[in-house]
Scaffold this motif. Structure first.
Motif, PDB file in Angstrom:
ATOM      1  N   LEU A  35      95.069  -2.203  38.922  1.00  0.00           N
ATOM      2  CA  LEU A  35      93.885  -1.469  39.373  1.00  0.00           C
ATOM      3  C   LEU A  35      93.208  -2.128  40.565  1.00  0.00           C
ATOM      4  O   LEU A  35      93.253  -3.340  40.723  1.00  0.00           O
ATOM      5  CB  LEU A  35      92.871  -1.364  38.232  1.00  0.00           C
ATOM      6  N   ASP A  36      92.580  -1.315  41.367  1.00  0.00           N
ATOM      7  CA  ASP A  36      91.733  -1.783  42.463  1.00  0.00           C
ATOM      8  C   ASP A  36      90.291  -1.528  42.068  1.00  0.00           C
ATOM      9  O   ASP A  36      89.964  -0.469  41.526  1.00  0.00           O
ATOM     10  CB  ASP A  36      92.033  -1.020  43.763  1.00  0.00           C
ATOM     11  N   GLU A  37      89.416  -2.478  42.344  1.00  0.00           N
ATOM     12  CA  GLU A  37      87.999  -2.305  42.036  1.00  0.00           C
ATOM     13  C   GLU A  37      87.285  -1.771  43.264  1.00  0.00           C
ATOM     14  O   GLU A  37      87.474  -2.258  44.373  1.00  0.00           O
ATOM     15  CB  GLU A  37      87.387  -3.638  41.588  1.00  0.00           C
ATOM     16  N   LEU A  38      86.478  -0.755  43.054  1.00  0.00           N
ATOM     17  CA  LEU A  38      85.764  -0.085  44.130  1.00  0.00           C
ATOM     18  C   LEU A  38      84.270  -0.248  43.884  1.00  0.00           C
ATOM     19  O   LEU A  38      83.779   0.051  42.801  1.00  0.00           O
ATOM     20  CB  LEU A  38      86.141   1.402  44.130  1.00  0.00           C
ATOM     21  N   HIS A  39      83.553  -0.736  44.875  1.00  0.00           N
ATOM     22  CA  HIS A  39      82.097  -0.888  44.783  1.00  0.00           C
ATOM     23  C   HIS A  39      81.460   0.170  45.664  1.00  0.00           C
ATOM     24  O   HIS A  39      81.816   0.306  46.829  1.00  0.00           O
ATOM     25  CB  HIS A  39      81.671  -2.281  45.243  1.00  0.00           C
ATOM     26  N   MET A  40      80.508   0.900  45.101  1.00  0.00           N
ATOM     27  CA  MET A  40      79.848   1.974  45.838  1.00  0.00           C
ATOM     28  C   MET A  40      78.343   1.741  45.834  1.00  0.00           C
ATOM     29  O   MET A  40      77.816   1.072  44.961  1.00  0.00           O
ATOM     30  CB  MET A  40      80.191   3.315  45.191  1.00  0.00           C
ATOM     31  N   ARG A  41      77.686   2.320  46.822  1.00  0.00           N
ATOM     32  CA  ARG A  41      76.230   2.234  46.915  1.00  0.00           C
ATOM     33  C   ARG A  41      75.621   3.534  46.399  1.00  0.00           C
ATOM     34  O   ARG A  41      76.286   4.576  46.408  1.00  0.00           O
ATOM     35  CB  ARG A  41      75.818   2.010  48.364  1.00  0.00           C
ATOM     36  N   PRO A  42      74.362   3.492  45.973  1.00  0.00           N
ATOM     37  CA  PRO A  42      73.701   4.729  45.546  1.00  0.00           C
ATOM     38  C   PRO A  42      73.794   5.789  46.642  1.00  0.00           C
ATOM     39  O   PRO A  42      73.591   5.504  47.821  1.00  0.00           O
ATOM     40  CB  PRO A  42      72.247   4.302  45.325  1.00  0.00           C
ATOM     41  N   GLY A  43      74.165   6.987  46.238  1.00  0.00           N
ATOM     42  CA  GLY A  43      74.275   8.094  47.182  1.00  0.00           C
ATOM     43  C   GLY A  43      75.657   8.280  47.768  1.00  0.00           C
ATOM     44  O   GLY A  43      75.939   9.323  48.375  1.00  0.00           O
ATOM     45  N   ASP A  44      76.547   7.284  47.621  1.00  0.00           N
ATOM     46  CA  ASP A  44      77.917   7.438  48.119  1.00  0.00           C
ATOM     47  C   ASP A  44      78.627   8.538  47.335  1.00  0.00           C
ATOM     48  O   ASP A  44      78.409   8.711  46.139  1.00  0.00           O
ATOM     49  CB  ASP A  44      78.718   6.139  47.956  1.00  0.00           C
ATOM     50  N   VAL A  58      87.456   4.696  36.669  1.00  0.00           N
ATOM     51  CA  VAL A  58      86.878   4.198  35.426  1.00  0.00           C
ATOM     52  C   VAL A  58      85.561   3.525  35.794  1.00  0.00           C
ATOM     53  O   VAL A  58      85.544   2.593  36.594  1.00  0.00           O
ATOM     54  CB  VAL A  58      87.816   3.179  34.732  1.00  0.00           C
ATOM     55  N   LEU A  59      84.487   4.011  35.226  1.00  0.00           N
ATOM     56  CA  LEU A  59      83.168   3.444  35.500  1.00  0.00           C
ATOM     57  C   LEU A  59      82.965   2.211  34.628  1.00  0.00           C
ATOM     58  O   LEU A  59      82.961   2.303  33.409  1.00  0.00           O
ATOM     59  CB  LEU A  59      82.082   4.483  35.202  1.00  0.00           C
ATOM     60  N   LEU A  60      82.844   1.053  35.263  1.00  0.00           N
ATOM     61  CA  LEU A  60      82.611  -0.190  34.531  1.00  0.00           C
ATOM     62  C   LEU A  60      81.146  -0.584  34.523  1.00  0.00           C
ATOM     63  O   LEU A  60      80.677  -1.225  33.594  1.00  0.00           O
ATOM     64  CB  LEU A  60      83.447  -1.331  35.130  1.00  0.00           C
ATOM     65  N   ASP A  61      80.422  -0.218  35.562  1.00  0.00           N
ATOM     66  CA  ASP A  61      79.022  -0.601  35.641  1.00  0.00           C
ATOM     67  C   ASP A  61      78.308   0.347  36.592  1.00  0.00           C
ATOM     68  O   ASP A  61      78.810   0.626  37.683  1.00  0.00           O
ATOM     69  CB  ASP A  61      78.902  -2.044  36.155  1.00  0.00           C
ATOM     70  N   GLY A  62      77.163   0.850  36.192  1.00  0.00           N
ATOM     71  CA  GLY A  62      76.375   1.693  37.076  1.00  0.00           C
ATOM     72  C   GLY A  62      76.221   3.098  36.531  1.00  0.00           C
ATOM     73  O   GLY A  62      76.374   3.339  35.344  1.00  0.00           O
ATOM     74  N   GLU A  63      75.946   4.002  37.420  1.00  0.00           N
ATOM     75  CA  GLU A  63      75.719   5.395  37.055  1.00  0.00           C
ATOM     76  C   GLU A  63      76.540   6.288  37.966  1.00  0.00           C
ATOM     77  O   GLU A  63      76.770   5.964  39.125  1.00  0.00           O
ATOM     78  CB  GLU A  63      74.247   5.767  37.219  1.00  0.00           C
ATOM     79  N   VAL A  64      76.950   7.409  37.426  1.00  0.00           N
ATOM     80  CA  VAL A  64      77.660   8.408  38.215  1.00  0.00           C
ATOM     81  C   VAL A  64      77.095   9.779  37.848  1.00  0.00           C
ATOM     82  O   VAL A  64      76.696  10.014  36.710  1.00  0.00           O
ATOM     83  CB  VAL A  64      79.198   8.346  37.962  1.00  0.00           C
ATOM     84  N   GLU A  65      77.016  10.629  38.829  1.00  0.00           N
ATOM     85  CA  GLU A  65      76.507  11.982  38.618  1.00  0.00           C
ATOM     86  C   GLU A  65      77.588  12.959  39.049  1.00  0.00           C
ATOM     87  O   GLU A  65      78.182  12.803  40.110  1.00  0.00           O
ATOM     88  CB  GLU A  65      75.238  12.185  39.455  1.00  0.00           C
TER      89      GLU A  65
END
Length: 82
Positions: A35-44, A58-65
Motif C-alpha cells: 500500500l501507498d499512504e496518501l495524506h490529504m488536506r481539508p477540502g482536497d 482505506v481511511l486510517l485517520d481523519g474524516e471523509v465526506e
C-alpha cells in the motif's frame, strides 16, 4: 519524561477493519507492504463521481465526506490508533 508508545505497524492498523478480518498474518502483511499512504488536506478531492474506479482507499485517520450530485450522502471519520 515519558516516551510516546511506538506507532502501530500498517498491518496492525488494517487488522481491525472488517474487510481485512479474514486475512492471515502473512497475507495481511503482504497487503500492508504493497500500500501507498496518501495524506490529504481539508477540502482536497480524492475522486469525483464518474471517475474510473481503479483505486481502493482505506481511511486510517481523519474524516471523509461522500457527495453525490452535490448532495452529501455520507460522512465517516476514524482516528488512527497509537
Amino acid at each position: 519524561m515519558s516516551l510516546a508508545p511506538p506507532a502501530l505497524s500498517r498491518r496492525e492498523e488494517l487488522r481491525p477493519i472488517g474487510l481485512f478480518g479474514g486475512l492471515g498474518d502473512q497475507t495481511l502483511g503482504e497487503l500492508a507492504d504493497s500500500l501507498d499512504e496518501l495524506h490529504m488536506r481539508p477540502g482536497d478531492v480524492l475522486f469525483r463521481e464518474g471517475d474510473d474506479g481503479r483505486e481502493m482507499y482505506v481511511l486510517l485517520d481523519g474524516e471523509v465526506e461522500v457527495v453525490k450530485r452535490s448532495r452529501r450522502v455520507q460522512a465517516r471519520s476514524r482516528t488512527r490508533a497509537t
